[in-house]
Design an enzyme around this catalytic site. Structure first.
Site, mmCIF file in Angstrom:
data_model
loop_
_atom_site.group_PDB
_atom_site.id
_atom_site.type_symbol
_atom_site.label_atom_id
_atom_site.label_comp_id
_atom_site.label_asym_id
_atom_site.label_seq_id
_atom_site.Cartn_x
_atom_site.Cartn_y
_atom_site.Cartn_z
ATOM 1 N N ASP A 96 38.563 68.146 -70.940
ATOM 2 C CA ASP A 96 39.570 67.276 -70.320
ATOM 3 C C ASP A 96 38.837 66.155 -69.580
ATOM 4 O O ASP A 96 37.606 66.130 -69.544
ATOM 5 C CB ASP A 96 40.512 68.088 -69.415
ATOM 6 C CG ASP A 96 39.778 68.762 -68.264
ATOM 7 O OD1 ASP A 96 38.595 68.439 -68.020
ATOM 8 O OD2 ASP A 96 40.392 69.617 -67.606
ATOM 9 N N SER A 97 39.590 65.245 -68.989
ATOM 10 C CA SER A 97 38.959 64.073 -68.378
ATOM 11 C C SER A 97 38.488 64.338 -66.958
ATOM 12 O O SER A 97 37.742 63.542 -66.396
ATOM 13 C CB SER A 97 39.966 62.930 -68.331
ATOM 14 O OG SER A 97 40.988 63.247 -67.393
ATOM 15 N N GLY A 99 40.594 64.375 -64.518
ATOM 16 C CA GLY A 99 41.619 63.800 -63.647
ATOM 17 C C GLY A 99 42.578 64.835 -63.070
ATOM 18 O O GLY A 99 42.861 64.828 -61.870
ATOM 19 N N ASP A 150 43.903 60.070 -67.326
ATOM 20 C CA ASP A 150 45.315 59.702 -67.187
ATOM 21 C C ASP A 150 45.772 60.040 -65.783
ATOM 22 O O ASP A 150 45.058 60.694 -65.026
ATOM 23 C CB ASP A 150 46.182 60.450 -68.214
ATOM 24 C CG ASP A 150 46.188 61.948 -67.974
ATOM 25 O OD1 ASP A 150 45.151 62.473 -67.514
ATOM 26 O OD2 ASP A 150 47.208 62.597 -68.221
ATOM 27 N N GLN A 192 52.357 60.248 -71.008
ATOM 28 C CA GLN A 192 53.018 60.759 -69.807
ATOM 29 C C GLN A 192 54.496 60.355 -69.849
ATOM 30 O O GLN A 192 54.977 59.911 -70.869
ATOM 31 C CB GLN A 192 52.314 60.225 -68.550
ATOM 32 C CG GLN A 192 50.928 60.826 -68.316
ATOM 33 C CD GLN A 192 50.969 62.305 -67.905
ATOM 34 O OE1 GLN A 192 52.037 62.877 -67.620
ATOM 35 N NE2 GLN A 192 49.804 62.936 -67.888
ATOM 36 N N GLY A 219 51.543 66.377 -68.528
ATOM 37 C CA GLY A 219 52.615 66.381 -67.530
ATOM 38 C C GLY A 219 53.806 67.245 -67.865
ATOM 39 O O GLY A 219 54.884 67.058 -67.303
ATOM 40 N N ASP A 269 46.467 74.692 -75.001
ATOM 41 C CA ASP A 269 45.514 75.382 -74.132
ATOM 42 C C ASP A 269 46.281 75.873 -72.930
ATOM 43 O O ASP A 269 47.286 75.269 -72.545
ATOM 44 C CB ASP A 269 44.400 74.437 -73.642
ATOM 45 C CG ASP A 269 44.878 73.583 -72.478
ATOM 46 O OD1 ASP A 269 45.603 72.602 -72.716
ATOM 47 O OD2 ASP A 269 44.580 73.915 -71.318
ATOM 48 N N CYS A 307 49.451 95.404 -82.251
ATOM 49 C CA CYS A 307 48.239 94.583 -82.101
ATOM 50 C C CYS A 307 47.067 95.293 -82.764
ATOM 51 O O CYS A 307 46.900 96.504 -82.615
ATOM 52 C CB CYS A 307 47.948 94.356 -80.625
ATOM 53 S SG CYS A 307 46.443 93.413 -80.328
ATOM 54 N N CYS A 309 43.821 94.537 -82.158
ATOM 55 C CA CYS A 309 42.571 94.241 -81.443
ATOM 56 C C CYS A 309 41.841 95.544 -81.101
ATOM 57 O O CYS A 309 42.408 96.635 -81.141
ATOM 58 C CB CYS A 309 42.835 93.405 -80.196
ATOM 59 S SG CYS A 309 43.265 94.318 -78.700
ATOM 60 N N CYS A 312 43.435 97.662 -78.171
ATOM 61 C CA CYS A 312 44.597 98.468 -78.551
ATOM 62 C C CYS A 312 44.193 99.595 -79.504
ATOM 63 O O CYS A 312 44.863 100.621 -79.575
ATOM 64 C CB CYS A 312 45.671 97.584 -79.183
ATOM 65 S SG CYS A 312 46.399 96.455 -77.970
ATOM 66 N N HIS A 338 42.422 91.433 -75.093
ATOM 67 C CA HIS A 338 43.693 91.684 -75.798
ATOM 68 C C HIS A 338 44.597 90.441 -75.752
ATOM 69 O O HIS A 338 45.162 90.038 -76.769
ATOM 70 C CB HIS A 338 44.448 92.877 -75.206
ATOM 71 C CG HIS A 338 45.894 92.844 -75.577
ATOM 72 N ND1 HIS A 338 46.363 93.284 -76.801
ATOM 73 C CD2 HIS A 338 46.971 92.296 -74.935
ATOM 74 C CE1 HIS A 338 47.658 93.037 -76.887
ATOM 75 N NE2 HIS A 338 48.051 92.440 -75.769
#
Ligand SMILES: [Zn+2]
Length: 381
Positions: A96-97, A99, A150, A192, A219, A269, A307, A309, A312, A338
């Protein structure tokens, strides 16, 4: 098709309503989309090794420029092969920036049309973040994808505040693009506009006209009702350029991801799966499971029967609960593993359903199942 930066391409392979699945290729990874990016704030996805993170299906992670710039420092990272070399992550990285964290963490920050002056939350030292500096630092961090600086207006901001943030964000986006691009580093613009549909659409038009490799929506998830976010996304995302990746920043819950990818988002994310894991909350196909609750004390069943994984496949709810009650570090580690595996599986399954043309009904039944069994009191709670 190729994106503006050499070495990057994006291909949409199937479309189902507004949703699409495809592949984003960077010099370091091929990323099947829709994709979730685990957050490695300080060059570490908290508690997990890079191998464990990759085992969840992740081929790109996010690192935070603000934190790494202040500690250990961008020049040090550049000398260690960038963030990817430093942490031995074998796939792609987005930064990310800085900001957003300056706004949320730094002390005594002042913003003007040229940039942001702030004091470090670590030692109080004075720093200046401008569009050019955000790009310079990300060049040193050597991420595959750099985000422009931003201004994200606070949740519930007045229309004139949102308009001011938009005009700054546009000027800063142009300044970021005017910097010398780093070889092998793509750049994404950010839209934004708060919860104002007309401002969002006009800002999208402005940012989409610039030569970015991808477009992000910033935002969102800043306190607005989820129903309002879903409604806005359904009206904005289909207007985003179809030939470039679309990234919804910092969102969100499993329900948020399913709703947003149904509107055509490709990248996500969020700290939620790892942060909630550290608090003993597992996210499953049957909704949220709070491992601290007494009902799990003797429960020999697996965390999530659907699941596949390793957590589990190995441990009981009773054991996982014990780890949290006894403050053993293995508890947060296992539930983080998990939860990220679950997010990876959600994305995998969504891609499959888009290819089959069955996304909408699958999203509805999946959300209904999560809602019915959720231990925290309904997905909107
Ligand atoms: Zn699992």
């Amino acid at each position: 098709m190729s994106l503006p930066t050499e070495g990057f391409s994006f291909r949409v392979e199937a479309v189902d309503g507004d949703a699409r699945c495809g592949e984003l290729e960077t010099p370091r990874a091929k990323i099947e989309t829709p994709a979730f990016m685990p957050v490695g704030t300080q060059a570490a996805v908290k508690g997990l090794t890079p191998d464990e993170v990759a085992s969840t299906g992740a081929r790109i992670i996010l690192a935070n420029t603000y934190h790494l710039w202040l500690r250990p420092g961008a020049e040090l990272l550049a000398s260690q092969g960038g963030v990817v070399g430093f942490m031995s992550w074998p796939h792609a990285l987005l930064t990310d920036s800085g900001g957003y964290q300056v706004f949320s963490l730094a002390k005594h920050r002042t913003i003007d049309d040229d940039g942001i002056t702030f004091r470090s939350h670590l030692d109080g030292t004075l720093h200046r973040l401008t569009p050019e500096e955000a790009m310079r630092v990300q060049t040193l961090l050597a991420s595959d994808i750099a985000m422009v600086l931003d201004e994200c207006p606070r949740g519930g901001a007045r229309r004139d505040e949102v308009q001011l943030a938009i005009s700054r964000t546009t000027r800063w986006a142009e300044r970021c693009l005017a910097t010398e691009p780093a070889p092998g580093q793509a750049r994404f613009g950010i839209v934004q506009g708060g919860a104002e549909l007309d401002l969002r659409l006009s800002h999208l038009h402005t940012i989409a006209a610039l030569d970015f490799d991808g477009i992000a929506l910033g935002g969102f998830s800043v306190g607005e009702p989820t129903a309002q976010m879903y409604e806005l996304l359904s009206q904005i995302v289909p207007s985003m350029p179809a030939d470039r990746p679309r990234y919804l920043m910092g969102v969100g819950t499993p329900a948020d991801l399913l709703r947003a990818l149904a509107s055509g988002i490709d990248l996500f994310d969020c700290v939620l799966p790892t942060r909630n894991a550290r608090n003993g909350q597992a996210l499953t196909w049957g909704g949220r499971v709070n491992l601290r609750q007494a009902r799990h004390a003797r429960d020999e069943s697996t965390l999530d029967a659907h699941c596949d994984c390793s957590v589990c496949g190995t441990y009981s709810r009773a054991y996982l609960r014990h780890l949290f009650k006894a403050d053993e570090m293995l508890g947060p580690r296992l539930v983080s593993l998990h939860n990220l595996h679950f997010y990876g599986s959600l994305m995998r399954k969504a891609r499959e359903m888009i290819r089959l043309g069955l996304l909408r009904p699958w999203v509805e039944t999946t959300l209904q199942r999560m809602q019915e069994r959720d231990e925290v009191g309904g997905l909107d709670a």
